[in-house]
Design a protein around this motif. Sequence first.
Motif, short mmCIF file in Angstrom:
data_model
loop_
_atom_site.label_atom_id
_atom_site.label_comp_id
_atom_site.label_asym_id
_atom_site.label_seq_id
_atom_site.Cartn_x
_atom_site.Cartn_y
_atom_site.Cartn_z
N LEU A 187 7.89 -15.42 5.50
CA LEU A 187 6.67 -15.23 4.72
C LEU A 187 5.44 -15.21 5.62
O LEU A 187 4.52 -14.41 5.42
N SER A 188 5.42 -16.11 6.59
CA SER A 188 4.30 -16.15 7.52
C SER A 188 4.20 -14.87 8.34
O SER A 188 3.12 -14.31 8.52
N GLU A 189 5.34 -14.40 8.82
CA GLU A 189 5.34 -13.19 9.64
C GLU A 189 4.98 -11.95 8.82
O GLU A 189 4.27 -11.06 9.30
N ALA B 120 14.70 -24.26 4.12
CA ALA B 120 13.61 -23.32 3.80
C ALA B 120 12.85 -22.84 5.02
O ALA B 120 11.96 -22.00 4.90
N GLY B 121 13.20 -23.36 6.18
CA GLY B 121 12.44 -23.01 7.39
C GLY B 121 12.36 -21.52 7.66
O GLY B 121 11.29 -20.98 7.95
N SER B 122 13.49 -20.82 7.55
CA SER B 122 13.49 -19.37 7.83
C SER B 122 12.72 -18.62 6.76
O SER B 122 12.07 -17.60 7.05
N THR B 123 12.76 -19.11 5.51
CA THR B 123 11.99 -18.48 4.43
C THR B 123 10.50 -18.58 4.72
O THR B 123 9.76 -17.59 4.61
N LEU B 124 10.04 -19.76 5.08
CA LEU B 124 8.62 -19.94 5.40
C LEU B 124 8.22 -19.08 6.59
O LEU B 124 7.12 -18.51 6.62
N GLN B 125 9.10 -19.00 7.58
CA GLN B 125 8.79 -18.20 8.77
C GLN B 125 8.66 -16.72 8.42
O GLN B 125 7.74 -16.04 8.89
N THR C 169 -1.64 -17.02 10.76
CA THR C 169 -1.86 -16.44 12.08
C THR C 169 -3.28 -15.92 12.23
O THR C 169 -3.69 -15.53 13.33
N TYR C 170 -4.04 -15.91 11.14
CA TYR C 170 -5.44 -15.48 11.18
C TYR C 170 -6.34 -16.64 11.62
O TYR C 170 -6.03 -17.81 11.40
#
Length: 246
Positions: free
Chosen positions: A85-87, A78-83, A112-113
């Motif tokens: 979503l964050s981006e 799920a790492g790329s999915t979370l990344q 990132t806020y």
Amino acid sequence: MDRAAHVIACVVGADTSVSFTEVVEQTGLSRSTASRLLQALERNALLDRDPDGRYRGGAMFTQFAARFDRVDSLSAAAGSTLQRLSEETGEASHLAVPSGGKVVQVAQIDSTYLLGSGNWVDIDVPPHCSALGKVLYAFDAIPLPTGRLERRATRTLTTRSALLADLEEIRESGFAVAHDELEDGLDALAAPIAGPGGGVIAAVGISGPTLRLEPDHARLGALLVREAETLSRSLQRQVPPLLTDR
């Protein structure tokens, strides 16, 4: 308890299976006591006995290790999915799994806020006021609560009827929203992750200040559904399966 723990440590800590005589010698217990403890530990799946009578760690330890291996594997997948979503959103993204009727958050990428939600990994959050929890309720990954629900914020759902109505909407839309339900001023959205057998095994979501998320629930929900479906298809293609459905 101390003597039983000593026996377990003797067996589980060994490089190979251990004989009854070795247990007696290494623990200093009498043969009768060692025999009684070994039998009790075997009955409770903490130790297992080979056909030749030697002892090793039992099914309980195997299940424990397998569970955490599966969680680690899911977190990596799920790492790329979370990344993404964050981006895409700038908000904190989360991955949660069901465990013992509770929701356990196992991975997060921070917002990132400057103004964002905190780190929720390993924090115990009531499922009924969590978007991740409501997803797991809606798709039968954790059992529904009974009785009146704890109020945590202004909009917390505190009755079973209100929760059931919300879960029906979640099943129809494919995503959950927790709007000022865990804390006033905090919003969260989540969508289900399906495993190889088609059952829901996890949930992925985002969280952040209500002032940023509330105007955009529909778009963010659709984004989560797309990402969750992509991750689910990836898990379902893996052979042997990465995870079972429970």
